[in-house]
Write a protein that holds these residues in place. Sequence first.
Motif, PDB file in Angstrom:
ATOM      1  N   VAL A 183      94.003  59.653  75.322  1.00 22.05           N
ATOM      2  CA  VAL A 183      94.649  60.789  75.975  1.00 22.05           C
ATOM      3  C   VAL A 183      96.051  60.971  75.403  1.00 22.05           C
ATOM      4  O   VAL A 183      96.682  60.024  74.953  1.00 22.05           O
ATOM      5  CB  VAL A 183      94.722  60.622  77.510  1.00 22.05           C
ATOM      6  CG1 VAL A 183      93.343  60.587  78.126  1.00 22.05           C
ATOM      7  CG2 VAL A 183      95.501  59.387  77.903  1.00 22.05           C
ATOM      8  N   LEU A 213      95.529  60.506  85.638  1.00 22.64           N
ATOM      9  CA  LEU A 213      95.781  61.641  84.748  1.00 22.64           C
ATOM     10  C   LEU A 213      96.129  62.882  85.563  1.00 22.64           C
ATOM     11  O   LEU A 213      95.797  62.979  86.747  1.00 22.64           O
ATOM     12  CB  LEU A 213      94.546  61.918  83.886  1.00 22.64           C
ATOM     13  CG  LEU A 213      94.031  60.752  83.041  1.00 22.64           C
ATOM     14  CD1 LEU A 213      92.745  61.143  82.331  1.00 22.64           C
ATOM     15  CD2 LEU A 213      95.090  60.302  82.055  1.00 22.64           C
ATOM     16  N   VAL A 264      89.639  64.132  82.380  1.00 26.17           N
ATOM     17  CA  VAL A 264      89.292  64.020  80.965  1.00 26.17           C
ATOM     18  C   VAL A 264      88.047  63.139  80.889  1.00 26.17           C
ATOM     19  O   VAL A 264      88.059  62.021  81.405  1.00 26.17           O
ATOM     20  CB  VAL A 264      90.436  63.389  80.133  1.00 26.17           C
ATOM     21  CG1 VAL A 264      90.006  63.164  78.695  1.00 26.17           C
ATOM     22  CG2 VAL A 264      91.698  64.234  80.192  1.00 26.17           C
ATOM     23  N   MET A 309      99.313  64.036  79.328  1.00 29.78           N
ATOM     24  CA  MET A 309      98.232  64.080  80.318  1.00 29.78           C
ATOM     25  C   MET A 309      98.388  63.006  81.406  1.00 29.78           C
ATOM     26  O   MET A 309      97.671  63.023  82.405  1.00 29.78           O
ATOM     27  CB  MET A 309      96.871  63.903  79.644  1.00 29.78           C
ATOM     28  CG  MET A 309      96.435  65.079  78.813  1.00 29.78           C
ATOM     29  SD  MET A 309      96.199  66.559  79.793  1.00 29.78           S
ATOM     30  CE  MET A 309      94.869  66.060  80.867  1.00 29.78           C
TER      31      MET A 309
END
Length: 171
Positions: free
Chosen positions: A154, A104, A108, A158
């Motif tokens: 996600v 990513l 997250v 991202m």
Amino acid sequence: MRKDPFGLTELLEPSITAMGYTLWGVEFHANSVNALLRIFIDKESGVSVDDCADVSHQVEGLLDVNDPISTAYTLEVSSPGLDRSFFSIEQMMAYMGSEMDVQLISVVNNRRRFKAILSKIEGENLTFFIPKITGKKGKAARQASLTEGEELTVDYSMLDKVNLSPNFSKK
């Protein structure tokens, strides 16, 4: 995900498609000494070295005529390989249920890099199932990894890099 900074996909795709290949993706890696332009091609029966040479020759001509890159670079034409990088959501859809290595742009849920199974795509949202690592071995570990774990959803924006993670283990 990987960006095509010079809009080369639009320039190259018609010629590569006419040759019987799929343009899988384009990468450009800037470097102070010599940049690298990497073009990935694919076809159902697989890609040979001769295929890469043929496409390289065709692409060289297009790039010389249109001159979209002003700096010196090395051109590389390659198959996406078994651990292929993904360049679009559409490419990832064909590998639903497959294990992937995900990176990513930022953290997250305390994760930035992880191995997961792509389980769902809804619009721009991708859901990955991250198997829990257990102390179990062999068949018991494989069965546990299919049911124990967490889901992480996600937004496509991202994603920094996603590669298919080929599995060579015997079942």
